[in-house]
Each structure stands twice: as C-alpha cells, then as structure tokens.
Design an enzyme around this catalytic site. Structure first.
Site, PDB file in Angstrom:
ATOM      1  N   ASN A   1       5.362   1.663   6.511  1.00 36.26           N
ATOM      2  CA  ASN A   1       4.468   2.756   6.801  1.00 36.26           C
ATOM      3  C   ASN A   1       3.118   2.655   6.331  1.00 36.26           C
ATOM      4  O   ASN A   1       2.292   3.730   6.372  1.00 36.26           O
ATOM      5  CB  ASN A   1       5.184   3.986   6.979  1.00 36.26           C
ATOM      6  CG  ASN A   1       5.486   4.596   5.597  1.00 36.26           C
ATOM      7  OD1 ASN A   1       5.192   3.795   4.483  1.00 36.26           O
ATOM      8  ND2 ASN A   1       6.013   5.693   5.450  1.00 36.26           N
TER       9      ASN A   1
ATOM     10  N   ARG B   1      -0.931   5.384   9.889  1.00 34.92           N
ATOM     11  CA  ARG B   1       0.608   5.084  10.132  1.00 34.92           C
ATOM     12  C   ARG B   1       0.946   4.786  11.294  1.00 34.92           C
ATOM     13  O   ARG B   1       1.592   3.616  11.863  1.00 34.92           O
ATOM     14  CB  ARG B   1       1.350   6.137   9.591  1.00 34.92           C
ATOM     15  CG  ARG B   1       1.791   6.180   7.942  1.00 34.92           C
ATOM     16  CD  ARG B   1       2.548   7.194   7.431  1.00 34.92           C
ATOM     17  NE  ARG B   1       2.813   6.996   6.049  1.00 34.92           N
ATOM     18  CZ  ARG B   1       3.295   7.780   5.093  1.00 34.92           C
ATOM     19  NH1 ARG B   1       3.550   9.163   5.740  1.00 34.92           N
ATOM     20  NH2 ARG B   1       3.401   7.559   3.923  1.00 34.92           N
TER      21      ARG B   1
ATOM     22  N   LYS C   1       0.426   0.001   0.684  1.00 33.19           N
ATOM     23  CA  LYS C   1       1.594  -0.610   0.244  1.00 33.19           C
ATOM     24  C   LYS C   1       1.465  -2.220   0.595  1.00 33.19           C
ATOM     25  O   LYS C   1       0.726  -2.505   1.464  1.00 33.19           O
ATOM     26  CB  LYS C   1       2.803   0.091   1.102  1.00 33.19           C
ATOM     27  CG  LYS C   1       3.097   1.497   0.670  1.00 33.19           C
ATOM     28  CD  LYS C   1       4.184   2.195   1.483  1.00 33.19           C
ATOM     29  CE  LYS C   1       4.862   3.530   1.292  1.00 33.19           C
ATOM     30  NZ  LYS C   1       5.769   3.855   1.978  1.00 33.19           N
TER      31      LYS C   1
ATOM     32  N   TYR D   1       9.504   7.527  -7.488  1.00 31.95           N
ATOM     33  CA  TYR D   1      10.355   7.829  -6.517  1.00 31.95           C
ATOM     34  C   TYR D   1      11.606   8.461  -6.981  1.00 31.95           C
ATOM     35  O   TYR D   1      12.914   8.496  -6.366  1.00 31.95           O
ATOM     36  CB  TYR D   1      10.738   6.681  -5.620  1.00 31.95           C
ATOM     37  CG  TYR D   1       9.488   6.338  -4.819  1.00 31.95           C
ATOM     38  CD1 TYR D   1       9.175   6.842  -3.868  1.00 31.95           C
ATOM     39  CD2 TYR D   1       9.360   4.686  -4.916  1.00 31.95           C
ATOM     40  CE1 TYR D   1       7.979   6.523  -3.168  1.00 31.95           C
ATOM     41  CE2 TYR D   1       8.488   4.073  -4.069  1.00 31.95           C
ATOM     42  CZ  TYR D   1       7.563   4.982  -3.244  1.00 31.95           C
ATOM     43  OH  TYR D   1       6.690   4.636  -2.178  1.00 31.95           O
TER      44      TYR D   1
ATOM     45  N   THR E   1       6.029  10.217   7.991  1.00 38.91           N
ATOM     46  CA  THR E   1       6.582   9.144   7.229  1.00 38.91           C
ATOM     47  C   THR E   1       6.884   8.095   8.427  1.00 38.91           C
ATOM     48  O   THR E   1       6.769   6.815   8.232  1.00 38.91           O
ATOM     49  CB  THR E   1       7.893   9.444   6.348  1.00 38.91           C
ATOM     50  OG1 THR E   1       7.635  10.321   5.498  1.00 38.91           O
ATOM     51  CG2 THR E   1       8.639   8.109   5.893  1.00 38.91           C
TER      52      THR E   1
ATOM     53  N   PHE F   1      18.155   3.669   0.772  1.00 43.05           N
ATOM     54  CA  PHE F   1      17.061   2.678   0.871  1.00 43.05           C
ATOM     55  C   PHE F   1      16.203   2.593  -0.463  1.00 43.05           C
ATOM     56  O   PHE F   1      15.325   1.773  -0.515  1.00 43.05           O
ATOM     57  CB  PHE F   1      16.164   3.233   2.163  1.00 43.05           C
ATOM     58  CG  PHE F   1      15.630   4.568   1.974  1.00 43.05           C
ATOM     59  CD1 PHE F   1      14.436   4.933   0.963  1.00 43.05           C
ATOM     60  CD2 PHE F   1      16.118   5.696   2.561  1.00 43.05           C
ATOM     61  CE1 PHE F   1      13.795   5.932   0.861  1.00 43.05           C
ATOM     62  CE2 PHE F   1      15.490   6.821   2.342  1.00 43.05           C
ATOM     63  CZ  PHE F   1      14.409   7.194   1.669  1.00 43.05           C
TER      64      PHE F   1
END
Ligand code: CMP
Length: 138
Positions: free
Chosen positions: A113, A103, A10, A50, A92, A58
């Site tokens: 994360n 993470r 990410k 998603y 997560t 969020f």
C-alpha cells in the site's frame, strides 16, 4: 493545531519510482517537509514501530517486506498534518481508497500500500524518535 507526522515510502513505492510524485502531493497540500532521508529499517526498529501488530498473522511478512530495501522517511509539519496526510494517503486497503489518494493511485493490496503514515500525534512522536535525531529536524 500545528502537528508533525511521519511518512515512509515503503519498498513497493520505491520499486514503482513514485517518490517524487508522493512528496509533490504533500507539498501541494501546504505541508512543510522538515526532514527527509533514506533508511534501512531493522527488526529492532520494526519491533517497536509495529508493536501493536506483533501478534497479527502478517507481522513477519510485513517486517520482511519493510527490510527488503532502503525506504524514504520524512517528517511533515503543518496545521492538522496527521489528518491531512491521512486523507492524502487513503485507508490501509487501496481497494477501499478514493481515486486521487496515494494508495488508490499507486497501491495494489494491503501489504503493498505504498506508504506508512502516523496514526496519531503520539505515534508520530514515537516514530520521529525511532528514526530521527533532533538536529535532523529543521
Ligand atoms: P499500515 O497501516 O501502514 O501499517 C501496518 C501495515 O500492515 C499496513 O499498512 C499494511 O501494509 C500491513 N497490513 C495490514 N493488514 C494486512 C494484512 N491483512 N495482510 C498483510 N499486510 C497487512
């Protein structure tokens, strides 16, 4: 069972410059890297990716973060790959992850994360179809 799973590094992981260290952890676990590229995610892709988070408070923050810079996308293959990658990444929330997981070692918070990993064989197939052409998989 031989499985395929998708990992995204990410934007927060890209910023931290830990791409090499992350791939190293998967390779050391015996997983085979069968596709790897950088991608610019779009709202259209994220709406499908998603879909299960679309009603969460969020969701828009998550999408904005995921589109903030190109991300590294990879497909890993191996015996029990989904569970192996799950264990290497940790849960997560980085604060709930064990030391030695990606993470915990590189993450800061749920939004930051570091990595996405497929939740299931079905999710992995959906994610592969969204980001990769069949000829990109070795
Ligand atoms: P991941 O499990 O890969 O996919 C959904 C992402 O949404 C998750 O990682 C987090 O980065 C993010 N996320 C989950 N819960 C929250 C939350 N409460 N606030 C912000 N982001 C979240």
């Amino acid at each position: 069972m031989n499985e395929r799973t998708v990992v995204l590094i990410k934007p927060d992981g890209m910023e931290k410059k830990v791409v090499g260290q992350i791939i190293d952890r998967f390779e050391r676990a015996g997983l085979n890297l069968i596709a790897l590229k950088m991608v610019c995610l779009t709202q259209e892709i994220l709406d499908v990716w998603y879909a299960h988070h679309k009603d969460k408070p969020f969701f828009s923050e998550l999408c904005a973060a995921m589109m903030s810079c190109p991300v590294v996308a990879m497909v890993l293959e191996g015996e029990g790959a989904i569970q192996k990658v799950f264990a290497i990444c940790g849960p997560t929330d980085p604060s709930e992850a064990q030391p030695g997981t990606i993470r915990r070692d590189f993450g800061e918070s749920k939004p930051k994360n570091v990595v996405h990993r497929s939740d299931s064989v079905g999710a992995a197939q959906k994610e592969i179809n969204l980001l990769f052409q069949p000829e990109e998989l070795s």
